[in-house]
Design an enzyme around this catalytic site. Structure first.
Site, PDB file in Angstrom:
ATOM      1  N   PHE A 102      -1.400   1.514  -4.649  1.00 40.54           N
ATOM      2  CA  PHE A 102      -1.374   1.159  -3.226  1.00 40.54           C
ATOM      3  C   PHE A 102      -2.632   1.726  -2.582  1.00 40.54           C
ATOM      4  O   PHE A 102      -2.754   2.942  -2.415  1.00 40.54           O
ATOM      5  CB  PHE A 102      -0.113   1.766  -2.600  1.00 40.54           C
ATOM      6  CG  PHE A 102       0.173   1.386  -1.169  1.00 40.54           C
ATOM      7  CD1 PHE A 102       0.934   0.264  -0.884  1.00 40.54           C
ATOM      8  CD2 PHE A 102      -0.273   2.173  -0.119  1.00 40.54           C
ATOM      9  CE1 PHE A 102       1.255  -0.059   0.428  1.00 40.54           C
ATOM     10  CE2 PHE A 102       0.030   1.855   1.189  1.00 40.54           C
ATOM     11  CZ  PHE A 102       0.795   0.734   1.463  1.00 40.54           C
ATOM     12  N   CYS A 112       5.584   0.397   4.516  1.00 37.07           N
ATOM     13  CA  CYS A 112       5.673   0.903   3.139  1.00 37.07           C
ATOM     14  C   CYS A 112       5.566   2.423   3.122  1.00 37.07           C
ATOM     15  O   CYS A 112       6.295   3.095   2.377  1.00 37.07           O
ATOM     16  CB  CYS A 112       4.569   0.283   2.291  1.00 37.07           C
ATOM     17  SG  CYS A 112       4.588  -1.522   2.237  1.00 37.07           S
ATOM     18  N   GLU A 121       0.888  10.711   2.800  1.00 37.86           N
ATOM     19  CA  GLU A 121       1.866   9.994   3.633  1.00 37.86           C
ATOM     20  C   GLU A 121       2.017  10.663   5.004  1.00 37.86           C
ATOM     21  O   GLU A 121       3.110  10.702   5.580  1.00 37.86           O
ATOM     22  CB  GLU A 121       3.242   9.887   2.953  1.00 37.86           C
ATOM     23  CG  GLU A 121       3.247   9.695   1.461  1.00 37.86           C
ATOM     24  CD  GLU A 121       2.500   8.480   0.967  1.00 37.86           C
ATOM     25  OE1 GLU A 121       1.769   7.853   1.753  1.00 37.86           O
ATOM     26  OE2 GLU A 121       2.603   8.192  -0.230  1.00 37.86           O
TER      27      GLU A 121
END
Length: 395
Positions: A140, A249, A374
């Site tokens: 990703f 996501c 994240e």
């Protein structure tokens, strides 16, 4: 958090509040299955993998067979497990090592979720069954050398040329990229941020592992260079427009971290507890001293609070009520407390704690990455601050 033995027939556990009673039989069965996998396949080998900076690719199909890849997704060969079942699996995996939980997160919560949420039916049928089985590994690509917490400033750009797209740019800290068969690449376009499925054997795509690292050594993070990467129009993810696409996501990945961090914390706590009961100082166990007991109590309390926080967030997710600021609350708190627990546990082991014979320092080092990716502590603090005050303070 099942009881373990302390050698004196006294139950030893991190569960002070009977949290296990809040889980269903199916949830506990998933937890126990993943725990057994970690005990047999990860724990005996993780010190060597970490020291050698080796990601065990042989575990990928085993994880697929266990239903750990795209675990929370429905259809297209995906397991379709609940949010709490996925959370418990993440916790047990990270009790083994953050790098192994990160693999499951990158594969399922990021790459597979991008296709599942934003892909066409053809894309879903083409990729998701093989990714769920561990036959295809995905990565990703969002973060760039100059765009971490501010992905809106990304420089990677995709331009149209007839029916094709041409991508140029670079990405950094991309998990699994050097072993992946496909990459989800987010780029700027004349129409804003869009996502693409990029087979990694496409000419112009290059992934280079970042080495050496002091954290996440049993994992792979890479630099990606995209030089005139030509893709057909069918590579575009049709349902993703703007930053909302990748952020949806990222929230899936952040959810898994909320649980996973408590796994690292629990493993470190139990290691410190066992060591303090066996290690004699001044003719009695370390566990018999007041300062030691205070440290153990503080660890256990934070683990229990973190578990309750994770469980409440999981139940909200299952009910379709989970809000982004609640994910930030869980990620910020549980990562912050977990790394403190791991550091304190390392200190309790004294000099022995800096060796790979014991897990706390490895967990603490890994959590330096987990609390950064994240969304950093600062970013999640500002998300919560915006929610509380109504005033965005990001700039």
């Amino acid at each position: 958090m099942t009881p373990e033995s302390n050698g004196a027939d006294v139950p030893v556990t991190a569960d002070l509040l009977e949290i296990d009673s809040l889980f269903t039989k199916n949830e506990l069965a998933v937890r126990d299955t993943v725990r057994a996998f970690v005990d047999t396949r990860i724990r005996p080998n993780i010190a060597a993998w970490y020291e050698d900076a080796l990601f065990p690719v042989e575990l990928v199909p085993e994880m697929g067979e266990l239903g750990l890849l795209g675990m929370h997704l429905n259809g297209y060969g995906c397991p379709g497990r609940s949010a709490v079942e996925y959370g418990l699996a993440a916790l047990e995996l990270e009790a083994g090592d953050s790098g192994l939980r990160t693999f499951v997160s990158v594969q399922g919560s990021l790459a597979m979720s991008a296709i599942h949420k934003h892909g066409s039916e053809d894309q879903k049928h083409q990729w998701l069954p093989r990714m769920a089985a561990g036959e295809v590994v995905g990565c990703f690509g969002l973060t760039e050398p100059g765009a971490g917490s501010d992905p809106g400033s990304m420089k990677t750009f995709a331009r149209r040329e007839g029916d094709d797209w041409i991508i140029n740019g670079s990405k950094r800290w991309i998990g699994l990229a050097s072993i992946a068969q496909l990459a989800i690449i987010w780029t700027m376009t004349d129409d804003g941020v869009r996502g693409f499925i990029v087979p990694t054997d496409t000419p112009g795509f290059r992934a280079t592992p970042i080495e050496p690292k002091l954290s996440m050594r049993a994992s792979i993070q890479c630099d990606i260079e995209l030089s005139d990467v030509r893709l057909p129009g069918s590579a575009l993810l049709p349902g993703a427009k703007g930053l909302r696409g990748p952020f949806e996501c990222l929230n899936e990945a952040r959810y898994g971290i909320i649980w996973g961090a408590m796994g690292a914390a629990r493993d470190s706590y139990l290691a410190a507890l066992d060591y303090s009961q066996q290690r004699l100082q001044f003719d009695k166990p370390l566990a018999g001293y007041q300062l030691t007991q205070e440290k153990l109590v503080n660890m256990a309390l934070e683990i229990n609070k973190g578990m309750l926080l994770a469980l409440q967030i999981g139940r909200l997710k299952e009910a379709g009520k989970l809000q982004p600021h609640q994910i930030s609350a869980g990620k910020l708190n549980n990562c912050r407390e977990a790394i403190r627990i791991c550091r304190d546990a390392r200190a309790m082991l004294g000099g022995n704690g800096i060796t790979l014979d014991h897990p706390p320092m490895r967990h603490a080092n890994n959590l330096e990455s987990v609390r950064t990716y994240e969304g950093t502590d600062d970013v999640h603090t500002l998300i919560l601050g915006n929610h509380i005050t109504g005033i965005p303070a990001f700039r």
